[in-house]
Motif scaffolding. Structure first.
Motif, mmCIF file in Angstrom:
data_model
loop_
_atom_site.group_PDB
_atom_site.id
_atom_site.type_symbol
_atom_site.label_atom_id
_atom_site.label_comp_id
_atom_site.label_asym_id
_atom_site.label_seq_id
_atom_site.Cartn_x
_atom_site.Cartn_y
_atom_site.Cartn_z
ATOM 1 N N LYS A 190 0.826 -1.208 0.000
ATOM 2 C CA LYS A 190 0.000 0.000 0.000
ATOM 3 C C LYS A 190 0.859 1.256 0.000
ATOM 4 N N ASP A 191 2.021 1.214 0.666
ATOM 5 C CA ASP A 191 2.881 2.397 0.675
ATOM 6 C C ASP A 191 3.435 2.687 -0.718
ATOM 7 N N TRP A 192 3.663 1.656 -1.520
ATOM 8 C CA TRP A 192 4.084 1.884 -2.908
ATOM 9 C C TRP A 192 2.942 2.509 -3.709
ATOM 10 N N LEU A 193 1.734 2.002 -3.531
ATOM 11 C CA LEU A 193 0.584 2.579 -4.233
ATOM 12 C C LEU A 193 0.429 4.059 -3.892
ATOM 13 N N ASP A 194 0.537 4.365 -2.603
ATOM 14 C CA ASP A 194 0.369 5.768 -2.170
ATOM 15 C C ASP A 194 1.455 6.654 -2.779
ATOM 16 N N LYS A 195 2.676 6.134 -2.807
ATOM 17 C CA LYS A 195 3.785 6.919 -3.347
ATOM 18 C C LYS A 195 3.566 7.245 -4.818
ATOM 19 N N LEU A 196 2.960 6.325 -5.548
ATOM 20 C CA LEU A 196 2.747 6.511 -6.984
ATOM 21 C C LEU A 196 1.339 7.025 -7.295
ATOM 22 N N ASN A 197 0.571 7.337 -6.229
ATOM 23 C CA ASN A 197 -0.790 7.865 -6.383
ATOM 24 C C ASN A 197 -1.684 6.911 -7.170
#
Length: 534
Positions: A190-197
């Motif tokens: 999820k932190d990767w998803l958030d970083k890439l919006n």
């Protein structure tokens, strides 16, 4: 304990009048199971108190790392202390469960109780009963009132723990709530998803978009193109199921089908081949074992995979909490082809798992053993097996059992999964009912609770029930499926990595038919019909 264990006491104190009456009523019952014709032996069996049993069971790997025997588990120690029954646990060597089981049952002398997936016996549990390796419980249900009541209240459970002849195989591990049957599914960083919006993907097309971004946009932030967008094995259900064809048998309107020969499976393979060619699927997916997977995930390389709730999401969140506080894994819905569609296939364990503590034909005190094991299904037995010893591993708060810090914050520094293994059996298996209050305290992280809800969404209407292969078909079926699985697995891998072009899919299907898949389908169909008629 606060309440007297009347059920356990009954194992040892059987009034003489009751024993005589019981022997008169059931004297012939043990003849069915043991082959004995001695009324004197039956009478002795009914009246002798149970003081010791030998119990063969696999030692769960997490437990094997911290103990030599289940006799060290707080719950089993408490059971032995309260009943006076000494349990001599016998465990096969790690990694040798099947081999040592086969060697054991080939002998003429078995332990009193053997806990195993008895439908894996050559010819199935039905053949094990015919071979007098195990004693069916039907004639002993009056000596097992707790289990008998459960089966009356849940007739589907009885179907799952019986042979096609209606013989009850043994004492089962039962998951009492559907949430306990769901513990595995697709997961993503999820932190990767958030970083890439990016949003959590729900369709195969959305997954492709996310995986491409993971590959190209350096979400782990180290400046190197070392991300593994997705790490899953060949034939992974969570993704094959999106195309309507799992990598196994399934049924549509009570007609059995085999996923790997259906047209949808070719579409799945084409998608995996594309992901592999574009570097989205781990190039080493076919050779990555559990240790390598751990290293890749904790090394901040893996963007998505399939995980367990506790041994996956919970484990990795705990492992990374200090070194990388932003690390977050969440469950995703099972992917579909069309937006808003309801997933059909997903991971779901049976409420009766197929592991049975069976009373063997070598047991000299069947009734005493049945009474002893049945008390593990009483409220008192259930409490001990799931929570351990009151005041030590749990306390009652407003009448509800709550784990103490001995389990949740282990003073020896054990991970929570091993702390549970040390003290209770609720996180493993055994002859008892898994308490939903255990599951609620074991699965505590918001990410785990949300994943459980998402993974519970599939309809499962095409899922095969736990059918049995007929004794007369077992050798032929095993031979067919050995050849089928070897060839099928080899070809799936070749199709995904491009070693074989997908325009050879029809040839692959023809080869599977040549190996006997149509005969195996007929055998499975007969098994489904027998199951439905149990």
């Amino acid at each position: 304990m606060r309440r007297k264990m009347s059920g356990f006491a009954a194992v040892f104190i059987i009034p003489a009048l009751f024993a005589i009456a019981l022997a008169a009523c059931t004297g012939g019952e043990s003849t069915r199971s043991t082959g004995s014709t001695s009324e004197e032996q039956d009478s002795t069996e009914q009246t002798e108190p149970l003081t010791k049993i030998t119990y063969w069971v696999e030692l769960f790997p997490d437990a094997a790392a911290i103990m030599k025997s289940y006799g060290e588990v707080t719950a089993w120690k408490e059971i032995q202390a309260k009943t006076g029954v000494q349990i001599e646990f016998q465990h096969p060597a790690q990694g040798q469960l099947g081999e040592q089981f086969n060697l054991m049952v080939a002998s003429n002398k078995l332990p009193d109780v053997v806990e195993y997936g008895w439908n894996s016996y050559p010819g199935g549990a039905r053949k094990a009963i015919r071979d007098k390796k195990i004693i069916p419980l039907n004639d002993y249900l009056d000596n097992a009132p707790n289990l008998k009541k459960l089966l009356e209240d849940h007739p589907e459970w009885r179907k799952m723990m019986s042979t096609d002849d209606g013989d009850i195989i043994g004492f089962p591990f039962i998951r009492e709530d559907v949430t306990q049957q769901v513990f595995l599914g697709p997961a993503i960083r999820k932190d990767w998803l958030d970083k890439l919006n990016l949003a959590v993907p729900t369709t195969i097309d959305e997954w492709y978009t996310v995986l491409k971004a993971f590959k190209e946009q350096d979400p782990n932030g180290n400046g190197a193109a070392d991300e593994i967008p997705i790490l899953i094995p060949a034939g992974e259900l969570a993704f094959a199921g999106a195309f309507g064809t799992p990598n196994d048998f399934y049924q549509e309107n009570n007609t059995v089908k085999y996923g790997p020969i259906e047209p949808g499976f070719k579409e799945y393979l084409a998608t995996m081949n594309q992901w592999y060619k574009e570097g989205l699927l781990d190039k080493d997916f076919a050779t990555t074992d559990s240790k390598m997977k751990d290293a890749k995930i904790t090394g901040n390389q893996v963007g998505s995979t399939v995980l367990f709730l506790n041994g996956g999401i919970g484990k990795y969140m705990d492992l990374m909490a200090q070194s990388q506080p932003e690390f977050q894994i969440v469950g995703t819905p099972y992917p579909t082809l069309n937006p808003g569609a309801k997933p059909v296939f997903g991971y779901l364990d049976n409420s009766v798992t197929g592991i049975f503590a069976a009373v063997t034909g070598s047991n000299k005190n069947v009734v005493g053993t049945v009474k002893f094991l049945d008390d593990l299904y009483s409220e008192e037995g259930k409490l001990i097996m799931n929570f351990g010893k009151e005041g030590e591993t749990y306390t009652l708060v407003d009448g509800q059992p709550k784990y103490t810090d001995a389990v949740l914050k282990n003073p020896d520094g054990l991970p929570i999964s091993q702390a549970f293994r040390k003290h209770i059996m609720g996180a493993t298996s055994g002859p008892f009912v898994q308490d939903v209050r255990h599951t609620e305290q074991y699965t505590t992280k918001p990410e785990q609770k949300e994943a459980m809800e998402l993974w519970s969404a599939p309809a499962h209407e095409k899922r095969m029930p736990p059918v049995s292969i007929a004794v007369e078909d077992s050798s032929r079926y095993a031979s067919i499926m050995t050849d089928i699985n070897t060839y099928k697995d080899e070809m799936i891998l070749k199709f995904i990595i491009g070693a074989e072009p997908l325009d050879k899919f029809d040839e692959y299907v023809k080869a599977l038919k040549g190996l006997g898949i149509e005969e195996a389908l007929l055998i499975q169909q007969a098994g489904l019909e027998r199951y439905n008629n149990r």
